[in-house]
Design a protein around this motif. Structure first.
Motif, PDB file in Angstrom:
ATOM      1  N   TRP A 132     100.148  80.933  -8.602  1.00  0.00           N
ATOM      2  CA  TRP A 132     100.335  81.141  -7.162  1.00  0.00           C
ATOM      3  C   TRP A 132     101.700  80.637  -6.681  1.00  0.00           C
ATOM      4  O   TRP A 132     102.351  81.274  -5.861  1.00  0.00           O
ATOM      5  CB  TRP A 132      99.203  80.451  -6.403  1.00  0.00           C
ATOM      6  CG  TRP A 132      99.313  80.563  -4.912  1.00  0.00           C
ATOM      7  CD1 TRP A 132      99.313  81.708  -4.167  1.00  0.00           C
ATOM      8  CD2 TRP A 132      99.445  79.481  -3.975  1.00  0.00           C
ATOM      9  NE1 TRP A 132      99.420  81.409  -2.830  1.00  0.00           N
ATOM     10  CE2 TRP A 132      99.504  80.054  -2.689  1.00  0.00           C
ATOM     11  CE3 TRP A 132      99.496  78.099  -4.113  1.00  0.00           C
ATOM     12  CZ2 TRP A 132      99.625  79.273  -1.533  1.00  0.00           C
ATOM     13  CZ3 TRP A 132      99.608  77.320  -2.977  1.00  0.00           C
ATOM     14  CH2 TRP A 132      99.680  77.907  -1.702  1.00  0.00           C
ATOM     15  N   THR A 180      86.428  73.651 -14.150  1.00  0.00           N
ATOM     16  CA  THR A 180      86.873  74.054 -12.814  1.00  0.00           C
ATOM     17  C   THR A 180      88.274  73.537 -12.533  1.00  0.00           C
ATOM     18  O   THR A 180      89.123  74.235 -11.965  1.00  0.00           O
ATOM     19  CB  THR A 180      85.897  73.529 -11.751  1.00  0.00           C
ATOM     20  OG1 THR A 180      84.587  74.051 -12.001  1.00  0.00           O
ATOM     21  CG2 THR A 180      86.341  73.940 -10.359  1.00  0.00           C
ATOM     22  N   THR A 239      95.336  78.721 -11.903  1.00  0.00           N
ATOM     23  CA  THR A 239      95.502  79.646 -10.778  1.00  0.00           C
ATOM     24  C   THR A 239      96.652  79.231  -9.872  1.00  0.00           C
ATOM     25  O   THR A 239      97.480  80.057  -9.465  1.00  0.00           O
ATOM     26  CB  THR A 239      94.202  79.720  -9.956  1.00  0.00           C
ATOM     27  OG1 THR A 239      93.120  80.116 -10.800  1.00  0.00           O
ATOM     28  CG2 THR A 239      94.333  80.728  -8.829  1.00  0.00           C
ATOM     29  N   ASP A 261      94.419  76.359  -0.447  1.00  0.00           N
ATOM     30  CA  ASP A 261      93.322  77.306  -0.240  1.00  0.00           C
ATOM     31  C   ASP A 261      93.838  78.736  -0.129  1.00  0.00           C
ATOM     32  O   ASP A 261      93.083  79.697  -0.353  1.00  0.00           O
ATOM     33  CB  ASP A 261      92.526  76.940   1.016  1.00  0.00           C
ATOM     34  CG  ASP A 261      93.396  76.922   2.262  1.00  0.00           C
ATOM     35  OD1 ASP A 261      94.461  76.272   2.234  1.00  0.00           O
ATOM     36  OD2 ASP A 261      93.009  77.566   3.247  1.00  0.00           O
ATOM     37  N   LEU A 291      93.551  79.988  -3.507  1.00  0.00           N
ATOM     38  CA  LEU A 291      92.221  79.843  -4.109  1.00  0.00           C
ATOM     39  C   LEU A 291      91.157  80.372  -3.152  1.00  0.00           C
ATOM     40  O   LEU A 291      90.361  79.614  -2.585  1.00  0.00           O
ATOM     41  CB  LEU A 291      91.955  78.364  -4.437  1.00  0.00           C
ATOM     42  CG  LEU A 291      92.887  77.712  -5.463  1.00  0.00           C
ATOM     43  CD1 LEU A 291      92.704  76.200  -5.455  1.00  0.00           C
ATOM     44  CD2 LEU A 291      92.607  78.270  -6.860  1.00  0.00           C
ATOM     45  N   PRO A 292      91.131  81.684  -2.939  1.00  0.00           N
ATOM     46  CA  PRO A 292      90.126  82.243  -2.009  1.00  0.00           C
ATOM     47  C   PRO A 292      88.696  82.031  -2.486  1.00  0.00           C
ATOM     48  O   PRO A 292      87.761  82.079  -1.699  1.00  0.00           O
ATOM     49  CB  PRO A 292      90.497  83.730  -1.976  1.00  0.00           C
ATOM     50  CG  PRO A 292      91.218  83.986  -3.262  1.00  0.00           C
ATOM     51  CD  PRO A 292      91.963  82.727  -3.552  1.00  0.00           C
ATOM     52  N   GLN A 293      88.526  81.754  -3.786  1.00  0.00           N
ATOM     53  CA  GLN A 293      87.181  81.537  -4.316  1.00  0.00           C
ATOM     54  C   GLN A 293      86.536  80.275  -3.754  1.00  0.00           C
ATOM     55  O   GLN A 293      85.310  80.115  -3.812  1.00  0.00           O
ATOM     56  CB  GLN A 293      87.213  81.447  -5.847  1.00  0.00           C
ATOM     57  CG  GLN A 293      87.708  82.705  -6.540  1.00  0.00           C
ATOM     58  CD  GLN A 293      89.232  82.737  -6.657  1.00  0.00           C
ATOM     59  OE1 GLN A 293      89.934  81.978  -5.985  1.00  0.00           O
ATOM     60  NE2 GLN A 293      89.734  83.632  -7.499  1.00  0.00           N
ATOM     61  N   LEU A 294      87.354  79.364  -3.197  1.00  0.00           N
ATOM     62  CA  LEU A 294      86.801  78.130  -2.648  1.00  0.00           C
ATOM     63  C   LEU A 294      86.296  78.291  -1.224  1.00  0.00           C
ATOM     64  O   LEU A 294      85.822  77.325  -0.621  1.00  0.00           O
ATOM     65  CB  LEU A 294      87.865  77.022  -2.696  1.00  0.00           C
ATOM     66  CG  LEU A 294      88.362  76.621  -4.091  1.00  0.00           C
ATOM     67  CD1 LEU A 294      89.354  75.473  -3.982  1.00  0.00           C
ATOM     68  CD2 LEU A 294      87.193  76.230  -4.989  1.00  0.00           C
ATOM     69  N   GLY A 295      86.400  79.511  -0.678  1.00  0.00           N
ATOM     70  CA  GLY A 295      85.850  79.777   0.645  1.00  0.00           C
ATOM     71  C   GLY A 295      86.549  79.039   1.766  1.00  0.00           C
ATOM     72  O   GLY A 295      85.906  78.592   2.727  1.00  0.00           O
ATOM     73  N   TYR A 343      90.737  75.647 -14.332  1.00  0.00           N
ATOM     74  CA  TYR A 343      90.856  76.948 -13.677  1.00  0.00           C
ATOM     75  C   TYR A 343      91.736  76.836 -12.433  1.00  0.00           C
ATOM     76  O   TYR A 343      92.601  77.680 -12.185  1.00  0.00           O
ATOM     77  CB  TYR A 343      89.472  77.470 -13.304  1.00  0.00           C
ATOM     78  CG  TYR A 343      89.507  78.669 -12.388  1.00  0.00           C
ATOM     79  CD1 TYR A 343      89.787  79.945 -12.873  1.00  0.00           C
ATOM     80  CD2 TYR A 343      89.293  78.526 -11.008  1.00  0.00           C
ATOM     81  CE1 TYR A 343      89.837  81.031 -12.031  1.00  0.00           C
ATOM     82  CE2 TYR A 343      89.338  79.610 -10.157  1.00  0.00           C
ATOM     83  CZ  TYR A 343      89.608  80.859 -10.677  1.00  0.00           C
ATOM     84  OH  TYR A 343      89.670  81.933  -9.838  1.00  0.00           O
ATOM     85  N   ILE A 344      91.527  75.794 -11.637  1.00  0.00           N
ATOM     86  CA  ILE A 344      92.302  75.594 -10.420  1.00  0.00           C
ATOM     87  C   ILE A 344      93.779  75.416 -10.751  1.00  0.00           C
ATOM     88  O   ILE A 344      94.656  76.011 -10.116  1.00  0.00           O
ATOM     89  CB  ILE A 344      91.759  74.379  -9.626  1.00  0.00           C
ATOM     90  CG1 ILE A 344      90.381  74.709  -9.032  1.00  0.00           C
ATOM     91  CG2 ILE A 344      92.727  73.982  -8.509  1.00  0.00           C
ATOM     92  CD1 ILE A 344      89.703  73.524  -8.374  1.00  0.00           C
TER      93      ILE A 344
END
Length: 225
Positions: A79, A68, A75, A146, A149-153, A71-72
């Protein structure tokens, strides 16, 4: 064409060869502007992990945490090179009274990632502004990641800045130093090609070999002196 004939052509058409180079040299010197100073600064970031209940994590969970983190980092490295990040940095600078166009930030920003570490670097022509740009970029990256990283909600990843930005002046690139010599070389090549064309189109007969090549007998040859 034999070497002797080529040398004779050079002596005969030397002015045609050097004229393009002279024109390029004059224009280059008249329009030359010394490149302004360029500065660079870089900062490393690493993805942190929540330490709570770490003893209860299985090997699979620990491995998942590392994946993870990678991946962060990957990404976010993509960005920060985009317009959204540049816009946020520009807004942060504007709050400090510093105006830098987002497109300039995009053009000056580079990033790389290795495992769980990301390197953010920027180039700019003003050392003081670059230092503020790096601070603003670090603040946006830590507190507003964030957005990338929209996957982190809506939650932000735990990024840790490992060092303070150090501004260094970047020496002029080799391309800048060789720009005029390269243009002169191309101009000389163009002049040589032009000389060959002019000589090819010139109907003047200058030597015994040219007469014999036309199938005509040479009755006599008058020396120059």
């Amino acid at each position: 064409m034999e070497l002797r004939e080529f040398w004779a052509l050079l002596k005969r058409r030397w002015l045609v060869i050097v004229i393009p180079a002279i024109i390029v040299l004059v224009i280059g010197l008249a329009t030359y502007k010394a490149p302004g100073p360029l500065y660079n600064a870089g900062v490393r970031f690493i993805v942190g992990q929540e330490p709570t209940e770490s003893a209860d994590l299985s090997d699979e969970q620990r491995l998942a945490n590392w994946k993870t983190s990678e991946y962060i980092v990957t990404t976010l490295a993509d960005w920060v090179r985009g317009g959204q990040f540049a816009e946020l940095v520009s807004q942060e600078l504007a709050a400090q009274g510093i105006t830098v166009d987002p497109q300039q930030i995009v053009a000056s920003t580079a990033s790389d990632s290795t495992r769980s570490m990301m390197v953010l670097s920027m180039n700019y022509g003003d050392a003081a502004v670059l230092e503020q740009m790096m601070k603003a970029a670090g603040l946006v990256l830590v507190e507003a990641n964030d957005q990338g990283l929209p996957q982190l909600g809506g939650e932000t990843a735990d990024l840790v800045q490992m060092d303070e930005p150090i501004v260094n002046q970047v020496p002029p690139g080799i391309t800048t130093q060789l720009q005029l010599p390269l243009r002169l070389g191309l101009a000389l090549a163009a002049g040589l090609g032009l000389a060959l064309l002019v000589d090819y189109l010139d109907p003047t007969v200058r030597g015994r070999r040219e007469v014999e090549a036309m199938g005509l007998p040479v009755v006599a040859e008058i020396p120059r002196k």
